[in-house]
Design an enzyme around this catalytic site. Structure first.
Site, mmCIF file in Angstrom:
data_model
loop_
_atom_site.group_PDB
_atom_site.id
_atom_site.type_symbol
_atom_site.label_atom_id
_atom_site.label_comp_id
_atom_site.label_asym_id
_atom_site.label_seq_id
_atom_site.Cartn_x
_atom_site.Cartn_y
_atom_site.Cartn_z
ATOM 1 N N LYS A 1 0.923 -1.113 0.079
ATOM 2 C CA LYS A 1 0.014 0.003 0.046
ATOM 3 C C LYS A 1 0.846 1.203 -0.074
ATOM 4 O O LYS A 1 1.742 1.087 0.593
ATOM 5 C CB LYS A 1 -0.905 -0.105 1.184
ATOM 6 C CG LYS A 1 -2.203 0.864 1.134
ATOM 7 C CD LYS A 1 -3.256 -0.177 0.700
ATOM 8 C CE LYS A 1 -4.653 0.743 0.632
ATOM 9 N NZ LYS A 1 -5.471 -0.267 0.145
ATOM 10 N N GLY B 1 -24.981 1.434 3.742
ATOM 11 C CA GLY B 1 -24.263 2.169 2.740
ATOM 12 C C GLY B 1 -24.529 1.908 1.396
ATOM 13 O O GLY B 1 -24.609 0.720 0.973
ATOM 14 N N VAL B 2 -25.177 2.524 0.519
ATOM 15 C CA VAL B 2 -25.733 2.281 -0.704
ATOM 16 C C VAL B 2 -25.117 3.310 -1.647
ATOM 17 O O VAL B 2 -25.425 3.936 -2.744
ATOM 18 C CB VAL B 2 -27.244 2.325 -1.014
ATOM 19 C CG1 VAL B 2 -27.767 0.989 -0.729
ATOM 20 C CG2 VAL B 2 -27.747 3.494 -0.678
ATOM 21 N N GLY B 3 -23.658 3.165 -1.718
ATOM 22 C CA GLY B 3 -22.602 3.882 -2.717
ATOM 23 C C GLY B 3 -22.366 2.891 -3.800
ATOM 24 O O GLY B 3 -23.335 2.196 -4.207
ATOM 25 N N VAL C 1 -20.653 0.216 -4.246
ATOM 26 C CA VAL C 1 -20.874 -1.439 -3.945
ATOM 27 C C VAL C 1 -22.143 -1.745 -3.482
ATOM 28 O O VAL C 1 -22.809 -2.517 -4.156
ATOM 29 C CB VAL C 1 -19.817 -1.781 -2.957
ATOM 30 C CG1 VAL C 1 -20.106 -3.310 -2.604
ATOM 31 C CG2 VAL C 1 -18.487 -1.629 -3.436
HETATM 32 P P1 NAI Z 1 -18.628 4.742 -1.796
HETATM 33 O O1 NAI Z 1 -18.274 5.828 -0.955
HETATM 34 O O2 NAI Z 1 -19.279 4.875 -3.015
HETATM 35 O O3 NAI Z 1 -19.898 4.331 -0.946
HETATM 36 C C1 NAI Z 1 -19.974 4.324 0.544
HETATM 37 C C2 NAI Z 1 -21.306 4.912 0.999
HETATM 38 O O4 NAI Z 1 -21.738 4.735 2.305
HETATM 39 C C3 NAI Z 1 -21.839 6.186 0.589
HETATM 40 O O5 NAI Z 1 -22.796 6.299 -0.010
HETATM 41 C C4 NAI Z 1 -21.764 6.784 1.886
HETATM 42 O O6 NAI Z 1 -22.779 8.129 2.020
HETATM 43 C C5 NAI Z 1 -22.232 5.901 2.943
HETATM 44 N N1 NAI Z 1 -22.154 6.096 4.245
HETATM 45 C C6 NAI Z 1 -20.982 6.648 4.740
HETATM 46 N N2 NAI Z 1 -21.056 6.559 6.043
HETATM 47 C C7 NAI Z 1 -22.551 5.965 6.214
HETATM 48 C C8 NAI Z 1 -23.030 5.595 7.682
HETATM 49 N N3 NAI Z 1 -22.709 5.894 8.980
HETATM 50 N N4 NAI Z 1 -24.126 5.175 7.607
HETATM 51 C C9 NAI Z 1 -24.562 4.849 6.128
HETATM 52 N N5 NAI Z 1 -24.074 4.962 5.109
HETATM 53 C C10 NAI Z 1 -23.096 5.643 5.172
HETATM 54 O O7 NAI Z 1 -17.629 3.301 -1.435
HETATM 55 P P2 NAI Z 1 -17.802 2.218 -2.017
HETATM 56 O O8 NAI Z 1 -16.809 2.030 -3.405
HETATM 57 O O9 NAI Z 1 -19.251 1.609 -2.368
HETATM 58 O O10 NAI Z 1 -17.112 1.226 -1.102
HETATM 59 C C11 NAI Z 1 -17.925 0.929 0.183
HETATM 60 C C12 NAI Z 1 -17.030 0.148 1.044
HETATM 61 O O11 NAI Z 1 -16.439 -0.896 0.468
HETATM 62 C C13 NAI Z 1 -15.868 0.819 1.648
HETATM 63 O O12 NAI Z 1 -15.606 0.740 2.918
HETATM 64 C C14 NAI Z 1 -14.620 0.589 0.749
HETATM 65 O O13 NAI Z 1 -13.307 0.854 1.155
HETATM 66 C C15 NAI Z 1 -15.228 -0.948 0.694
HETATM 67 N N6 NAI Z 1 -14.409 -1.470 -0.564
HETATM 68 C C16 NAI Z 1 -14.739 -1.170 -1.862
HETATM 69 C C17 NAI Z 1 -14.288 -1.706 -3.092
HETATM 70 C C18 NAI Z 1 -14.565 -1.194 -4.294
HETATM 71 O O14 NAI Z 1 -14.311 -1.763 -5.276
HETATM 72 N N7 NAI Z 1 -15.306 0.150 -4.478
HETATM 73 C C19 NAI Z 1 -13.379 -2.754 -2.893
HETATM 74 C C20 NAI Z 1 -12.994 -3.195 -1.459
HETATM 75 C C21 NAI Z 1 -13.528 -2.684 -0.555
#
Ligand code: NAI
Length: 363
Positions: free
Chosen positions: A80, A180-182, A184
């Site tokens: 990293k 969390g509906v980002g 992933v």
């Molecule tokens: P993202 O930033 O697109 O989505 C995260 C979502 O969580 C956002 O919509 C945010 O508003 C929401 N959030 C933040 N704090 C919150 C809370 N307290 N309660 C409810 N919702 C909350 O990130 P992504 O890419 O979807 O990743 C999600 C997780 O998965 C992260 O922890 C990331 O490190 C992990 N991850 C992602 C990978 C990828 O390919 N994108 C690969 C491996 C791990």
């Protein structure tokens, strides 16, 4: 901080301190373990408070990458990089080109891409200086958005948990609470709804919730209520540390399987889930889809192969659950044991001498 003592404790091979005052680059690359191959891992950019925090983060994150890479069956080790700076104000071409030159200087011992605070576009600058990058935008030869593959793997992880609990992997009528509906989480909801699961979602960002509600039939709860939702599987897909002293007593699920990194606030929380009979699918096994995708960029990306390897997360989890039962240990320990066994089994391969194309007899 006693750096050598700290590295010896965690088994780190190398820390590389990179400085380029002209561009403002202050970066540390952590190469944890290259038994399986080059160290792979993203580059994080964050306004750390001090040097100790920078070093602590790079050590912790690079060690975690070894577990993820080895557990996923990849021929990569863990690494990293962390850049000490503010992603909102400190980014420019010279910084990422300086970063690229330092990465190139390691000649492939470390391969990197995006992480928190960096974007694929930043690495288009770095690509002018180094070959050792993954996750570039598709038009620049990368494999594109990894969250598609990650979400697919998390869905497989949830199915493995349900299989372990009930003997059937079908999710029809099963309750899943997604935090969390980002990138992933939203894609995961698509897979779950397609299979007829009863899905509850939450997010601190109302717009993201609205988007999911417009596309799928789901229940919505407030962010602080998600731990209290009665369901089969709780799926953390937001941030780390969500399984802790405050949240675990509230859980009304039978299993936890989600995409977020470092879900256990501390290892003892994995022990606590085990004692309570809540099946925990270790995060670095479940969320390896993104890593599997980028590791498939060598020598040439093939999406079908990346998806097939990600689907294998299902069987890997069943094997971890079986090991946990046999050894009477929590699942997070069983996953660590599996990583250590693969490393130990393959570490000795180097003693089979393979002559270099030039015919040199020396290793
Ligand atoms: P993202 O930033 O697109 O989505 C995260 C979502 O969580 C956002 O919509 C945010 O508003 C929401 N959030 C933040 N704090 C919150 C809370 N307290 N309660 C409810 N919702 C909350 O990130 P992504 O890419 O979807 O990743 C999600 C997780 O998965 C992260 O922890 C990331 O490190 C992990 N991850 C992602 C990978 C990828 O390919 N994108 C690969 C491996 C791990």
């Amino acid at each position: 901080m006693r750096i050598f003592e700290r590295m010896a404790k965690t088994g780190h091979e190398q820390l590389v301190f990179c400085c380029h005052p002209e561009s403002g680059l202050r970066m540390v690359i952590g190469v944890h373990d290259t038994t399986m191959g080059p160290a792979i891992g993203g580059t994080r950019m964050y306004p750390y408070c001090c040097e100790d925090e920078v070093i602590e983060d790079v050590l912790r994150l690079s060690q975690g990458m070894t577990c993820k890479a080895v557990a996923s069956g990849s021929d990569f080790g863990g690494g990293k990089a962390v850049v000490w700076g503010d992603p909102d104000t400190d980014k420019d071409e010279s910084l990422f080109r300086a970063l690229g030159r330092h990465v190139e200087s390691l000649q492939g011992r470390f391969i990197t891409g995006t992480d928190v605070g960096t974007t694929a576009q930043d690495f288009v600058w770095a690509a002018g200086e180094t070959r050792f990058l993954v996750a570039l935008p598709e038009e620049h030869g990368g494999s594109g958005d990894s969250s598609i593959t990650t979400a697919f793997g998390v869905w497989k992880g949830i199915k493995a948990c349900v299989h372990e609990l009930t003997g059937h992997a079908g999710l029809g009528g099963r309750g899943v609470a997604v935090q969390g509906v980002g990138k992933v989480g939203a894609k995961l909801v698509g897979y779950l709804c397609q299979e007829g699961a009863r899905v509850t979602v939450t997010d601190v960002d109302d717009e993201r919730v609205r988007k999911v509600v417009a596309e799928h039939t789901v229940e919505v709860c407030r962010p602080e209520e998600i731990y209290d939702v009665a369901c089969d599987v709780f799926s953390p897909c937001a941030m780390g540390g969500v399984l802790n002293d405050e949240t675990i007593p509230r859980l009304r699920c039978k299993a936890v399987s989600g995409g977020a990194n470092n879900q256990l606030a501390e290892e003892r929380h994995g022990d606590r889930l085990h004692e309570l009979g809540i099946l925990y699918a270790p995060d670095f096994v479940v969320n390896a889809g993104g890593l599997i995708q980028v590791s498939e960029e060598f020598p040439e990306f093939r999406r079908e192969r990346a998806m097939a390897r990600t689907a294998a997360i299902y069987d890997r989890l069943l094997a971890i659950f079986a090991l946990s039962r046999e050894e009477g240990i929590p699942t997070y320990r069983a996953a660590d044991l599996m990583v250590q066994r693969r490393l130990a089994a393959l570490a000795g391969l180097g003693r089979i001498h393979v002559p270099s194309p030039g015919g040199s007899a020396a290793r």
